[in-house]
Design a protein around this motif. Structure first.
Motif, PDB file in Angstrom:
ATOM      1  N   THR A 151     -10.588   3.550  -5.892  1.00 25.04           N
ATOM      2  CA  THR A 151     -10.300   3.300  -4.472  1.00 25.04           C
ATOM      3  C   THR A 151     -11.401   2.486  -3.824  1.00 25.04           C
ATOM      4  O   THR A 151     -11.133   1.526  -3.088  1.00 25.04           O
ATOM      5  CB  THR A 151     -10.123   4.637  -3.719  1.00 25.04           C
ATOM      6  N   GLY A 168      -5.169   4.801  -2.340  1.00 22.31           N
ATOM      7  CA  GLY A 168      -6.504   5.367  -2.160  1.00 22.31           C
ATOM      8  C   GLY A 168      -6.866   5.579  -0.709  1.00 22.31           C
ATOM      9  O   GLY A 168      -7.540   6.557  -0.362  1.00 22.31           O
ATOM     10  N   ASN A 169      -6.420   4.688   0.150  1.00 22.38           N
ATOM     11  CA  ASN A 169      -6.712   4.826   1.577  1.00 22.38           C
ATOM     12  C   ASN A 169      -6.086   6.105   2.127  1.00 22.38           C
ATOM     13  O   ASN A 169      -6.698   6.821   2.921  1.00 22.38           O
ATOM     14  CB  ASN A 169      -6.193   3.608   2.347  1.00 22.38           C
ATOM     15  N   TYR A 213      -5.301   0.128  -3.102  1.00 19.57           N
ATOM     16  CA  TYR A 213      -5.938   0.356  -1.796  1.00 19.57           C
ATOM     17  C   TYR A 213      -5.051   1.226  -0.900  1.00 19.57           C
ATOM     18  O   TYR A 213      -5.532   2.144  -0.240  1.00 19.57           O
ATOM     19  CB  TYR A 213      -6.230  -0.974  -1.106  1.00 19.57           C
TER      20      TYR A 213
END
Length: 595
Positions: free
Chosen positions: A294, A319-320, A316
């Motif tokens: 991430t 992971g965000n 992203y």
């Protein structure tokens, strides 16, 4: 140069409390419920009016010194603005200070009226009223009866003494710097110093800060950084400030206050950075892999401004949601940015917080400059620098103190933010100014072609090893404390054949280190075991190897369980090392390493 209005703290306060009357201003945590209670700009104005009238009834006049021994709280601000409204000099002191320092400041500043936070502090200093000629009144915040601040405010409500508008050159405050080898110095700062500096800082952030901005107050207002960057700056746009209860409750306070912007120092972010990484290392497995992937995707996403391949975009996005949002929630979920001063922020830490969505901007200044000289901001930012000069401030680099061919030298400053001088210290005042009126910062740095300043060391801290090579210890120390095993570190080696390092381990992490090494010993004794020391020394050297020359990396170590704290006198109130005192404390062990 035409000085803009408001050019003093009284007009700034009165303008803000009229314009933002119904906005939240201060939030204080209720100890029983754990929730924050907020009061408005209008509420604070009423208390300031009452307390100003009470001070006037006690014959506090222009030029008199009003002292306070207290942490950040509503009453601190009330006392400050009430004093300014009588053109009195405000003299803040730290609660976590020793009695002899309080006595020195009260005497040196000729304090006439003293407000203290608690009955305990009152008991410590009440005898000074009979020993210091100028000290006529001592009142207490957290008490009742005729000795209380509440009693004075009630009296003042009947008086209604209007405020006096100070001149731009009138002294607003004496900010006493922490003395490590001598008595503290009282920095004389004017209303114009504070007002111009707070305005200049706000203009760098006017697109980020508005009436919805919220700060969690961490840094002491007894220092000019906290005062100007937070308290006075916030008045320009009508934001709110919640008071941290203490460092132990910081995590809970973040969640309750939900700050949008922080005024902080690198040490705060360093500890959070180290804590997050250590937690993920402890989790291991899938969670650690997800965390690392991430961060990698987030950095690429940020650097390429979202113009990345589908795989990175998906990573992203996932992971965000699963990782980064949870980290942001630890800050209350609303934090967008922070400005840090007092020391240089480590670049890797800066990148990390930018990747998770919290931009951290370096600034630079001194108590003697109200304090801000340079600042990074969203519109003008170079990571690794401390920013460019604020409006109306000039910087020059004097190379006369440098005996090599480098492009850096002493940072010298001119502008509306310069102090009048040191109170009662004409010789020290003369020495800190050049003959043509520039303030000598004592810091070493360089300017790039775009006017961004890079601080490369402090002349008072730099030293030469026996081989003639210069060492700037603070940068090395900042990198060492990023290791999860290390809570604090200090480098020493002046005139010696090599550097040594005094290391304070992180006790919580040390337990886990012991488990890794299969050592079954009480945690307080772990640091004295040879295999633990060897492990930590190896990790420290490895972390410095690619960034520093071999002569800079410490060859020997002193490991101690005694933390560097404000309470034991090894840190200043702004969390800077008192190097000479640390060296004095460990001089025998240092000598043993060289012998």
């Amino acid at each position: 140069m035409t000085i803009e209005k408001p050019d003093n703290l009284v007009e700034l306060f009165e303008s803000a409390t009229e314009k933002f009357a119904n906005n939240r201003l201060f939030g204080t945590k209720d100890i029983k419920s754990g929730e924050f209670n907020w009061i408005t700009y209008s509420d604070v104005k009423k208390r300031v009016n009452n307390f100003r009238s009470a001070l006037a009834s006690l014959n506090i006049q222009k030029g008199d010194a009003v002292g306070i021994i207290s942490g950040n709280r509503v009453e601190w601000a009330v006392a400050a603005f009430a004093s300014y409204g009588l053109v009195a000099r405000f003299v803040p002191m730290y609660e976590s200070e020793n009695q002899s320092t309080w006595e020195y400041i009260i005497k040196d500043a000729a304090v006439k009226f003293l407000l203290v936070s608690s009955p305990a502090i009152y008991e410590e200093i009440k005898h000074l009223k009979n020993e210091i000629e100028t000290l006529e009144h001592i009142y207490v915040i957290d008490t009742t009866g005729e000795q209380s601040m509440k009693y004075l405010e009630a009296l003042g409500e009947k008086e209604n003494v209007p405020s006096i508008i100070p001149n731009v050159s009138d002294i607003a405050a004496l900010i006493y710097t922490s003395g490590t080898t001598s008595d503290p110095k009282g920095v004389l700062l004017t209303h114009g110093n504070f007002a111009s500096n707070a305005r200049a800082g706000y203009r760098r952030y006017k697109n980020e800060l508005d009436e919805n901005a919220v700060s969690l107050s961490i840094l002491p207002w007894a220092h000019s950084y906290g005062q100007t960057a937070e308290l006075y700056n916030w008045l320009y746009f009508g934001g709110a400030i919640g008071f941290m209860q203490n460092m132990d409750t910081l995590a809970d306070d973040f969640v309750k206050v939900k700050p949008t912007f922080l005024i902080a120092v690198p040490r705060v972010f360093n500890k959070i950075y180290a804590g997050i990484h250590q937690k993920m290392e402890d989790e291991g497995g899938f969670k650690l892999k997800l965390f690392n992937k991430t961060l990698k995707a987030a950095r690429e996403y940020r650097l390429k401004e979202g113009k990345v391949g589908l795989g990175t975009k998906l990573m992203y996005g996932i992971g965000n949601k699963l990782v980064l949002s949870k980290i942001r929630e630890r800050f209350g979920g609303q934090l967008k940015g922070s400005i840090t001063g007092s020391a240089q922020m480590n670049n890797e830490v800066t990148y990390f917080f930018a990747d998770i969505g919290v931009d951290v901007y370096n600034c630079y200044g001194l108590s003697e400059t109200s304090p801000a000289i340079t600042m990074n901001s969203p519109e003008s930012n170079k990571i690794g620098s401390v920013g460019s000069a604020l409006e109306f401030i000039d910087i020059r680099i004097d190379k006369s103190m440098v005996d090599d061919d480098s492009e850096d030298g002493e940072i010298q400053v001119k502008g509306p933010n310069l102090m009048v001088g040191y109170h009662n210290k004409p010789q020290e005042t003369k020495e800190v100014f050049t003959e043509d009126g520039w303030l000598r910062t004592g810091d070493r740095g360089k300017l790039d072609k775009d006017g961004f300043l890079y601080v490369t060391g402090r002349f008072k801290e730099q030293y030469k090893l026996e081989n003639g090579k210069y060492v700037f210890p603070s940068a090395i120390e900042e990198d060492i404390v990023l290791l999860p095993y290390v809570e604090a570190a200090m480098i020493y080696g002046e005139g010696r054949p090599f550097n040594v390092c005094i290391v304070v381990p992180d006790q919580a992490v040390l337990r886990k280190t012991a488990q890794f090494l299969d050592v079954k010993t009480d945690v307080t004794k772990l640091i004295h075991l040879p295999n633990v020391q060897e492990f930590m020394a190896k990790e420290i050297r490895k972390s410095l190897k690619e960034k520093y020359g071999g002569y800079e990396i410490p060859k020997q170590f002193i490991f101690t369980e005694e933390a560097f704290t404000v309470e034991n006198g090894l840190l200043t109130q702004t969390l800077k090392l008192k190097r000479r005192l640390v060296i004095e404390r460990y001089k025998d062990q240092i000598e043993a390493l060289y012998n």
